[in-house]
Design an enzyme around this catalytic site. Structure first.
Site, mmCIF file in Angstrom:
data_model
loop_
_atom_site.group_PDB
_atom_site.id
_atom_site.type_symbol
_atom_site.label_atom_id
_atom_site.label_comp_id
_atom_site.label_asym_id
_atom_site.label_seq_id
_atom_site.Cartn_x
_atom_site.Cartn_y
_atom_site.Cartn_z
ATOM 1 N N LYS A 128 -8.341 8.262 -19.058
ATOM 2 C CA LYS A 128 -8.690 8.858 -20.343
ATOM 3 C C LYS A 128 -7.586 8.590 -21.372
ATOM 4 C CE LYS A 128 -12.437 10.455 -18.341
ATOM 5 N NZ LYS A 128 -12.263 10.255 -16.906
ATOM 6 N N TYR A 145 -14.277 19.515 -14.243
ATOM 7 C CA TYR A 145 -14.860 18.180 -14.108
ATOM 8 C C TYR A 145 -15.815 18.144 -12.912
ATOM 9 C CZ TYR A 145 -15.496 13.317 -13.217
ATOM 10 O OH TYR A 145 -16.078 12.104 -12.963
ATOM 11 N N ASP A 181 -5.003 20.241 -13.957
ATOM 12 C CA ASP A 181 -5.565 18.991 -14.463
ATOM 13 C C ASP A 181 -5.241 18.944 -15.959
ATOM 14 O OD1 ASP A 181 -7.207 16.978 -15.507
ATOM 15 O OD2 ASP A 181 -8.673 17.218 -13.899
ATOM 16 N N ARG A 236 0.840 -1.211 0.000
ATOM 17 C CA ARG A 236 0.000 0.000 0.000
ATOM 18 C C ARG A 236 0.873 1.259 0.000
ATOM 19 N NH1 ARG A 236 -1.767 1.970 4.527
ATOM 20 N NH2 ARG A 236 -2.107 -0.049 5.512
HETATM 21 N N1 PLP Z 1 -10.360 15.249 -14.386
HETATM 22 C C1 PLP Z 1 -11.022 15.319 -15.552
HETATM 23 C C2 PLP Z 1 -10.770 16.474 -16.482
HETATM 24 C C3 PLP Z 1 -11.944 14.329 -15.878
HETATM 25 O O1 PLP Z 1 -12.608 14.417 -17.058
HETATM 26 C C4 PLP Z 1 -12.173 13.260 -14.972
HETATM 27 C C5 PLP Z 1 -13.149 12.201 -15.279
HETATM 28 O O2 PLP Z 1 -13.940 12.309 -16.205
HETATM 29 C C6 PLP Z 1 -11.480 13.242 -13.772
HETATM 30 C C7 PLP Z 1 -10.555 14.247 -13.511
HETATM 31 C C8 PLP Z 1 -11.680 12.146 -12.761
HETATM 32 O O3 PLP Z 1 -11.026 10.993 -13.175
HETATM 33 P P1 PLP Z 1 -11.527 9.495 -12.870
HETATM 34 O O4 PLP Z 1 -12.827 9.294 -13.559
HETATM 35 O O5 PLP Z 1 -10.395 8.663 -13.389
HETATM 36 O O6 PLP Z 1 -11.672 9.377 -11.379
#
Ligand code: PLP
Length: 406
Positions: A223, A127, A198, A58
Protein backbone atom coordinates in the site's frame (compact mmCIF):
# COMPACT_ATOMS: atom_id res chain seq x y z
CA UNK A 1 20.99 -9.54 9.78
CA UNK A 2 21.49 -6.20 8.16
CA UNK A 3 24.84 -5.46 6.58
CA UNK A 4 23.78 -1.96 5.54
CA UNK A 5 25.63 0.49 7.78
CA UNK A 6 23.22 2.29 10.07
CA UNK A 7 23.09 6.03 9.64
CA UNK A 8 25.17 7.49 12.45
CA UNK A 9 22.36 9.92 13.26
CA UNK A 10 19.44 7.51 12.85
CA UNK A 11 17.88 8.72 16.07
CA UNK A 12 18.20 12.42 15.14
CA UNK A 13 16.61 12.56 11.69
CA UNK A 14 13.00 13.40 10.93
CA UNK A 15 10.85 10.75 9.20
CA UNK A 16 10.67 12.86 6.02
CA UNK A 17 14.45 12.65 5.86
CA UNK A 18 14.71 8.99 6.87
CA UNK A 19 12.53 7.91 3.92
CA UNK A 20 15.05 9.54 1.59
CA UNK A 21 18.32 8.79 3.33
CA UNK A 22 18.01 5.40 5.03
CA UNK A 23 19.13 2.17 3.38
CA UNK A 24 21.77 3.74 1.13
CA UNK A 25 25.09 2.02 0.45
CA UNK A 26 28.10 3.13 2.46
CA UNK A 27 29.70 6.23 0.91
CA UNK A 28 32.72 5.57 -1.24
CA UNK A 29 34.36 7.53 -4.02
CA UNK A 30 32.59 6.48 -7.24
CA UNK A 31 30.27 4.24 -5.24
CA UNK A 32 26.58 3.67 -5.87
CA UNK A 33 24.08 5.99 -4.25
CA UNK A 34 21.30 3.41 -4.62
CA UNK A 35 21.41 -0.18 -3.50
CA UNK A 36 21.76 -2.69 -6.31
CA UNK A 37 19.44 -5.64 -6.92
CA UNK A 38 21.60 -8.60 -5.93
CA UNK A 39 20.26 -11.76 -7.58
CA UNK A 40 21.44 -14.74 -5.55
CA UNK A 41 19.81 -17.88 -4.24
CA UNK A 42 22.94 -18.78 -2.29
CA UNK A 43 26.20 -17.29 -1.04
CA UNK A 44 29.72 -18.58 -0.66
CA UNK A 45 29.87 -20.25 2.75
CA UNK A 46 31.87 -22.95 4.47
CA UNK A 47 31.67 -24.56 7.86
CA UNK A 48 29.52 -23.27 10.69
CA UNK A 49 27.63 -20.13 9.65
CA UNK A 50 27.13 -17.35 12.21
CA UNK A 51 23.78 -15.48 12.34
CA UNK A 52 25.43 -12.43 10.73
CA UNK A 53 26.66 -14.35 7.68
CA UNK A 54 24.69 -14.86 4.49
CA UNK A 55 24.41 -18.49 3.43
CA UNK A 56 21.09 -19.23 1.66
CA UNK A 57 18.73 -16.58 0.34
CA UNK A 58 15.56 -17.95 1.93
CA UNK A 59 16.97 -17.41 5.42
CA UNK A 60 18.51 -14.01 4.81
CA UNK A 61 19.10 -11.99 1.69
CA UNK A 62 21.08 -8.79 1.33
CA UNK A 63 18.46 -7.60 -1.19
CA UNK A 64 16.11 -7.08 1.79
CA UNK A 65 18.45 -5.13 4.05
CA UNK A 66 18.21 -1.57 2.70
CA UNK A 67 14.39 -1.58 2.87
CA UNK A 68 14.37 -3.31 6.26
CA UNK A 69 16.85 -0.78 7.60
CA UNK A 70 14.74 2.14 6.39
CA UNK A 71 11.46 0.76 7.74
CA UNK A 72 13.00 -0.07 11.13
CA UNK A 73 14.34 3.48 11.40
CA UNK A 74 10.90 4.89 10.52
CA UNK A 75 9.00 2.83 13.06
CA UNK A 76 11.63 3.69 15.67
CA UNK A 77 10.88 7.31 14.90
CA UNK A 78 14.14 8.70 16.11
CA UNK A 79 13.58 7.46 19.63
CA UNK A 80 15.72 4.33 19.45
CA UNK A 81 18.68 3.98 21.71
CA UNK A 82 19.60 2.11 24.84
CA UNK A 83 19.18 5.23 26.96
CA UNK A 84 15.48 5.62 26.10
CA UNK A 85 12.74 3.96 28.11
CA UNK A 86 9.87 2.11 26.42
CA UNK A 87 6.19 2.07 27.42
CA UNK A 88 6.94 -0.69 29.91
CA UNK A 89 9.68 1.40 31.49
CA UNK A 90 12.47 -0.92 30.36
CA UNK A 91 15.55 -0.32 28.24
CA UNK A 92 14.66 0.03 24.59
CA UNK A 93 16.26 -1.88 21.77
CA UNK A 94 16.44 -0.48 18.24
CA UNK A 95 13.66 -1.82 16.05
CA UNK A 96 14.29 -4.59 13.54
CA UNK A 97 12.20 -4.99 10.38
CA UNK A 98 11.53 -8.18 8.44
CA UNK A 99 10.19 -8.02 4.92
CA UNK A 100 7.70 -10.71 3.82
CA UNK A 101 6.28 -11.80 0.47
CA UNK A 102 2.97 -10.05 1.23
CA UNK A 103 1.06 -8.37 4.02
CA UNK A 104 -0.86 -11.62 4.49
CA UNK A 105 2.40 -13.55 4.89
CA UNK A 106 3.23 -11.11 7.70
CA UNK A 107 -0.24 -11.64 9.23
CA UNK A 108 0.28 -15.43 9.05
CA UNK A 109 3.66 -15.10 10.80
CA UNK A 110 2.05 -13.09 13.61
CA UNK A 111 -0.82 -15.55 14.00
CA UNK A 112 1.75 -18.37 14.27
CA UNK A 113 2.60 -16.89 17.70
CA UNK A 114 -0.78 -18.17 18.95
CA UNK A 115 -0.63 -21.44 20.88
CA UNK A 116 -3.13 -24.19 20.03
CA UNK A 117 -6.21 -23.53 22.16
CA UNK A 118 -5.10 -19.93 22.73
CA UNK A 119 -7.12 -16.71 22.54
CA UNK A 120 -6.89 -13.92 19.99
CA UNK A 121 -8.51 -10.53 20.61
CA UNK A 122 -9.25 -8.88 17.27
CA UNK A 123 -11.26 -5.99 15.82
CA UNK A 124 -14.74 -6.84 14.54
CA UNK A 125 -13.83 -4.73 11.51
CA UNK A 126 -10.40 -5.32 10.04
CA UNK A 127 -8.80 -6.38 6.77
CA UNK A 128 -11.05 -9.21 5.59
CA UNK A 129 -8.44 -11.78 4.51
CA UNK A 130 -6.84 -11.51 7.96
CA UNK A 131 -10.25 -12.19 9.48
CA UNK A 132 -10.71 -15.24 7.24
CA UNK A 133 -7.31 -16.58 8.26
CA UNK A 134 -8.14 -16.02 11.94
CA UNK A 135 -11.34 -18.08 11.49
CA UNK A 136 -9.38 -20.90 9.81
CA UNK A 137 -6.83 -20.95 12.62
CA UNK A 138 -9.64 -20.93 15.13
CA UNK A 139 -11.27 -23.97 13.49
CA UNK A 140 -8.06 -25.92 12.99
CA UNK A 141 -6.20 -25.08 16.19
CA UNK A 142 -8.97 -24.45 18.70
CA UNK A 143 -8.11 -20.78 19.03
CA UNK A 144 -10.82 -18.64 20.65
CA UNK A 145 -11.60 -15.43 18.77
CA UNK A 146 -12.78 -12.49 20.86
CA UNK A 147 -14.11 -9.78 18.53
CA UNK A 148 -14.14 -6.25 19.90
CA UNK A 149 -15.04 -2.77 18.78
CA UNK A 150 -11.44 -1.58 18.74
CA UNK A 151 -12.58 1.99 19.49
CA UNK A 152 -14.27 0.79 22.70
CA UNK A 153 -11.32 0.82 25.08
CA UNK A 154 -13.21 -0.76 28.00
CA UNK A 155 -14.33 -3.64 25.80
CA UNK A 156 -10.77 -4.21 24.53
CA UNK A 157 -9.31 -4.15 28.03
CA UNK A 158 -11.98 -6.57 29.31
CA UNK A 159 -11.30 -8.95 26.41
CA UNK A 160 -7.58 -9.13 27.25
CA UNK A 161 -8.18 -11.27 30.32
CA UNK A 162 -6.38 -14.58 29.71
CA UNK A 163 -5.72 -13.76 26.04
CA UNK A 164 -2.52 -14.53 24.14
CA UNK A 165 -2.50 -11.94 21.37
CA UNK A 166 -4.18 -8.61 20.63
CA UNK A 167 -4.51 -7.56 17.00
CA UNK A 168 -5.17 -3.86 16.48
CA UNK A 169 -5.97 -2.01 13.31
CA UNK A 170 -6.25 1.76 13.61
CA UNK A 171 -7.84 3.28 11.67
CA UNK A 172 -9.68 0.07 10.79
CA UNK A 173 -10.25 -1.20 7.28
CA UNK A 174 -12.78 -0.18 6.03
CA UNK A 175 -14.76 1.45 8.90
CA UNK A 176 -12.01 3.89 9.98
CA UNK A 177 -12.55 3.31 13.69
CA UNK A 178 -9.70 4.72 15.77
CA UNK A 179 -8.31 2.78 18.75
CA UNK A 180 -6.88 4.52 21.79
CA UNK A 181 -3.40 3.13 21.11
CA UNK A 182 -1.67 4.17 24.37
CA UNK A 183 -4.57 2.78 26.42
CA UNK A 184 -5.11 -0.57 24.69
CA UNK A 185 -1.42 -1.30 24.11
CA UNK A 186 -0.55 -0.31 27.66
CA UNK A 187 -3.33 -2.56 28.96
CA UNK A 188 -2.08 -5.46 26.83
CA UNK A 189 1.44 -5.04 28.19
CA UNK A 190 0.15 -4.87 31.77
CA UNK A 191 -1.89 -8.04 31.18
CA UNK A 192 1.06 -9.89 29.61
CA UNK A 193 -0.73 -10.09 26.24
CA UNK A 194 1.35 -9.65 23.10
CA UNK A 195 0.13 -6.93 20.79
CA UNK A 196 0.43 -6.33 17.07
CA UNK A 197 -0.70 -3.16 15.31
CA UNK A 198 -1.47 -3.20 11.60
CA UNK A 199 -0.10 0.23 10.68
CA UNK A 200 -0.91 -0.02 6.97
CA UNK A 201 -3.47 2.82 6.93
CA UNK A 202 -1.49 5.31 9.04
CA UNK A 203 2.09 4.49 7.91
CA UNK A 204 4.97 5.24 10.30
CA UNK A 205 4.63 8.88 9.27
CA UNK A 206 1.11 8.94 10.70
CA UNK A 207 1.74 7.01 13.94
CA UNK A 208 4.40 4.84 15.54
CA UNK A 209 2.76 2.09 17.59
CA UNK A 210 6.05 0.84 19.08
CA UNK A 211 6.20 4.11 21.01
CA UNK A 212 2.82 3.28 22.54
CA UNK A 213 3.96 -0.17 23.63
CA UNK A 214 3.12 -2.42 20.65
CA UNK A 215 5.23 -5.56 20.45
CA UNK A 216 4.96 -5.83 16.67
CA UNK A 217 3.98 -3.46 13.88
CA UNK A 218 2.61 -4.96 10.68
CA UNK A 219 2.50 -3.47 7.21
CA UNK A 220 1.03 -4.35 3.90
CA UNK A 221 3.98 -2.75 2.10
CA UNK A 222 1.87 -3.15 -1.02
CA UNK A 223 0.00 0.00 0.00
CA UNK A 224 1.53 3.38 1.01
CA UNK A 225 5.09 2.27 1.68
CA UNK A 226 5.66 1.01 -1.88
CA UNK A 227 2.97 3.39 -3.09
CA UNK A 228 2.67 2.70 -6.82
CA UNK A 229 0.35 -0.32 -7.04
CA UNK A 230 3.05 -2.36 -8.72
CA UNK A 231 4.24 -4.70 -6.00
CA UNK A 232 2.83 -7.01 -3.29
CA UNK A 233 4.92 -7.16 -0.10
CA UNK A 234 4.58 -7.15 3.67
CA UNK A 235 6.68 -6.41 6.72
CA UNK A 236 6.88 -6.81 10.50
CA UNK A 237 8.80 -4.53 12.86
CA UNK A 238 9.68 -5.24 16.48
CA UNK A 239 12.10 -4.13 19.19
CA UNK A 240 12.01 -7.56 20.83
CA UNK A 241 15.03 -9.52 19.61
CA UNK A 242 13.59 -12.92 20.65
CA UNK A 243 10.33 -12.17 18.88
CA UNK A 244 12.24 -11.06 15.79
CA UNK A 245 14.12 -14.37 15.80
CA UNK A 246 10.86 -16.34 16.07
CA UNK A 247 9.23 -14.38 13.25
CA UNK A 248 12.31 -14.68 11.08
CA UNK A 249 12.35 -18.44 11.64
CA UNK A 250 8.70 -18.59 10.57
CA UNK A 251 9.55 -16.66 7.41
CA UNK A 252 12.45 -19.00 6.64
CA UNK A 253 10.57 -22.24 7.31
CA UNK A 254 7.38 -21.19 5.54
CA UNK A 255 9.31 -19.64 2.69
CA UNK A 256 7.27 -16.42 2.80
CA UNK A 257 10.09 -14.43 1.27
CA UNK A 258 10.23 -11.41 -0.99
CA UNK A 259 11.97 -11.22 -4.35
CA UNK A 260 14.93 -8.84 -4.67
CA UNK A 261 13.36 -6.63 -7.32
CA UNK A 262 10.08 -6.25 -5.43
CA UNK A 263 11.99 -5.04 -2.37
CA UNK A 264 14.02 -2.66 -4.51
CA UNK A 265 10.77 -1.25 -5.91
CA UNK A 266 9.41 -0.82 -2.40
CA UNK A 267 12.48 1.17 -1.32
CA UNK A 268 12.24 3.24 -4.48
CA UNK A 269 8.61 3.97 -3.61
CA UNK A 270 9.44 4.71 0.02
CA UNK A 271 11.71 7.58 -1.02
CA UNK A 272 8.64 9.72 -1.80
CA UNK A 273 6.39 8.49 1.02
CA UNK A 274 6.49 11.76 2.97
CA UNK A 275 5.46 13.83 -0.06
CA UNK A 276 2.87 11.34 -1.27
CA UNK A 277 1.28 10.87 2.12
CA UNK A 278 1.22 14.57 2.94
CA UNK A 279 -0.55 15.31 -0.35
CA UNK A 280 -2.95 12.38 -0.08
CA UNK A 281 -3.90 13.24 3.50
CA UNK A 282 -4.51 16.89 2.67
CA UNK A 283 -6.66 15.97 -0.35
CA UNK A 284 -8.57 13.37 1.66
CA UNK A 285 -9.43 15.92 4.35
CA UNK A 286 -10.62 18.39 1.70
CA UNK A 287 -12.67 15.76 -0.15
CA UNK A 288 -14.20 14.50 3.11
CA UNK A 289 -15.21 18.07 4.03
CA UNK A 290 -16.89 18.59 0.65
CA UNK A 291 -18.50 15.14 0.63
CA UNK A 292 -20.05 15.81 4.04
CA UNK A 293 -21.96 18.71 2.43
CA UNK A 294 -22.83 16.94 -0.82
CA UNK A 295 -26.58 16.56 -1.45
CA UNK A 296 -26.10 13.02 -2.82
CA UNK A 297 -24.14 11.74 0.19
CA UNK A 298 -25.77 10.11 3.22
CA UNK A 299 -22.68 9.51 5.39
CA UNK A 300 -18.95 10.20 5.31
CA UNK A 301 -16.30 8.67 7.55
CA UNK A 302 -12.90 10.34 7.82
CA UNK A 303 -11.17 11.08 11.11
CA UNK A 304 -10.43 14.65 9.96
CA UNK A 305 -14.11 15.57 10.22
CA UNK A 306 -14.81 17.28 13.57
CA UNK A 307 -17.98 15.19 13.96
CA UNK A 308 -16.28 11.86 13.22
CA UNK A 309 -16.25 9.49 16.23
CA UNK A 310 -12.48 9.00 15.82
CA UNK A 311 -11.60 12.69 15.38
CA UNK A 312 -10.37 13.62 18.88
CA UNK A 313 -8.37 10.45 19.30
CA UNK A 314 -6.79 10.66 15.86
CA UNK A 315 -5.89 14.29 16.52
CA UNK A 316 -4.22 13.32 19.79
CA UNK A 317 -2.22 10.32 18.58
CA UNK A 318 -1.77 10.66 14.80
CA UNK A 319 0.16 13.02 12.60
CA UNK A 320 -2.64 13.73 10.12
CA UNK A 321 -5.82 11.72 9.59
CA UNK A 322 -4.92 9.27 6.84
CA UNK A 323 -6.09 9.24 3.24
CA UNK A 324 -8.89 6.66 3.26
CA UNK A 325 -12.51 7.87 3.26
CA UNK A 326 -15.71 5.91 3.79
CA UNK A 327 -18.76 7.17 1.86
CA UNK A 328 -22.38 6.03 1.63
CA UNK A 329 -24.28 7.64 -1.24
CA UNK A 330 -27.77 8.91 -0.46
CA UNK A 331 -30.53 6.56 -1.61
CA UNK A 332 -32.91 8.13 -4.13
CA UNK A 333 -36.63 8.10 -3.59
CA UNK A 334 -38.23 5.34 -5.62
CA UNK A 335 -34.90 4.46 -7.28
CA UNK A 336 -32.62 1.45 -7.11
CA UNK A 337 -31.53 -0.16 -3.84
CA UNK A 338 -28.58 1.37 -1.90
CA UNK A 339 -26.20 -1.30 -3.23
CA UNK A 340 -27.17 -0.54 -6.81
CA UNK A 341 -26.75 3.15 -6.09
CA UNK A 342 -23.23 2.65 -4.67
CA UNK A 343 -22.31 0.39 -7.60
CA UNK A 344 -23.57 3.06 -9.99
CA UNK A 345 -21.16 5.60 -8.47
CA UNK A 346 -18.27 3.15 -8.96
CA UNK A 347 -19.36 2.62 -12.57
CA UNK A 348 -19.63 6.36 -13.22
CA UNK A 349 -16.15 7.51 -12.17
CA UNK A 350 -13.73 8.29 -14.99
CA UNK A 351 -10.57 9.39 -13.19
CA UNK A 352 -10.84 7.40 -9.95
CA UNK A 353 -9.95 3.77 -10.59
CA UNK A 354 -12.56 1.16 -9.71
CA UNK A 355 -10.22 -1.32 -8.02
CA UNK A 356 -9.47 -2.98 -4.72
CA UNK A 357 -6.34 -2.02 -2.74
CA UNK A 358 -5.26 1.39 -1.52
CA UNK A 359 -2.27 3.59 -0.81
CA UNK A 360 -1.08 4.07 -4.38
CA UNK A 361 -0.46 7.34 -6.17
CA UNK A 362 -3.68 6.75 -8.11
CA UNK A 363 -7.04 7.29 -6.42
CA UNK A 364 -9.23 4.18 -6.17
CA UNK A 365 -12.63 3.26 -4.88
CA UNK A 366 -14.71 0.15 -4.36
CA UNK A 367 -17.81 -1.07 -2.58
CA UNK A 368 -16.31 -3.24 0.14
CA UNK A 369 -19.24 -5.60 0.66
CA UNK A 370 -18.85 -6.81 -2.94
CA UNK A 371 -16.45 -9.21 -1.21
CA UNK A 372 -18.46 -11.95 0.47
CA UNK A 373 -15.79 -12.20 3.17
CA UNK A 374 -16.16 -8.61 4.35
CA UNK A 375 -17.66 -8.26 7.86
CA UNK A 376 -21.46 -8.30 7.68
CA UNK A 377 -21.66 -5.23 9.94
CA UNK A 378 -19.95 -3.11 7.27
CA UNK A 379 -22.82 -1.30 5.48
CA UNK A 380 -23.55 -2.90 2.12
CA UNK A 381 -23.38 0.45 0.34
CA UNK A 382 -20.13 1.65 1.93
CA UNK A 383 -17.61 2.86 -0.63
CA UNK A 384 -13.97 2.89 0.43
CA UNK A 385 -12.04 5.69 -1.24
CA UNK A 386 -8.26 5.63 -1.33
CA UNK A 387 -7.15 9.17 -2.15
CA UNK A 388 -4.04 9.42 -4.30
CA UNK A 389 -1.89 12.37 -5.31
CA UNK A 390 -3.76 13.74 -8.34
CA UNK A 391 -4.98 17.34 -8.33
CA UNK A 392 -7.71 17.54 -5.71
CA UNK A 393 -10.02 19.60 -7.97
CA UNK A 394 -9.89 16.88 -10.65
CA UNK A 395 -10.66 14.25 -8.04
CA UNK A 396 -13.55 16.33 -6.73
CA UNK A 397 -15.17 17.04 -10.09
CA UNK A 398 -15.02 13.35 -11.02
CA UNK A 399 -16.56 12.27 -7.70
CA UNK A 400 -19.18 15.00 -7.90
CA UNK A 401 -20.28 14.00 -11.41
CA UNK A 402 -20.33 10.31 -10.43
CA UNK A 403 -22.50 11.04 -7.37
CA UNK A 404 -24.90 13.10 -9.48
CA UNK A 405 -25.16 10.55 -12.30
CA UNK A 406 -28.84 9.64 -12.69
N1 PLP B 1 -3.57 -5.21 6.26
C1 PLP B 1 -4.38 -4.29 5.70
C2 PLP B 1 -4.93 -3.18 6.55
C3 PLP B 1 -4.71 -4.40 4.36
O1 PLP B 1 -5.53 -3.46 3.81
C4 PLP B 1 -4.19 -5.47 3.59
C5 PLP B 1 -4.52 -5.62 2.16
O2 PLP B 1 -5.41 -4.96 1.64
C6 PLP B 1 -3.38 -6.41 4.21
C7 PLP B 1 -3.06 -6.24 5.56
C8 PLP B 1 -2.80 -7.58 3.46
O3 PLP B 1 -1.74 -7.16 2.67
P1 PLP B 1 -1.34 -7.81 1.26
O4 PLP B 1 -2.45 -7.56 0.31
O5 PLP B 1 -0.06 -7.10 0.93
O6 PLP B 1 -1.12 -9.28 1.49
Amino acid sequence: MSTTPEHPERSALSPATIVVSAGRPARAQGGHINPSVPMNSTYVSRGVVTPDELSYARGDNDAWHPFEEALAALEDGGTAGPADGDAAGGAQQPAEALVFSSGMAAVAAVFSLLPDGGTLVLPRHAYQAGMVLARQISERHGVTLRYVDIADTDAVVAALDGADLLLVESPTNPMLEVADLPAVLGAARAAGVRSVVDNTFATPLGQRPLEHGADVVLHSVTKYLAGHSDVVLGALVTRDADLAATLREHRTLHGAIAGPFEVWLALRGLRTLALRFERAQASAAELARRLAEHPEVAEVRHPSLPGDPGHARAKAQMNGFGAIIGVRPKARAGAADPVGRADAVVDAVRLWLPATSLGGVESMLERRRRWGTEAQTVPEDLLRLSVGIEDVEDLWSDLDQALRTP
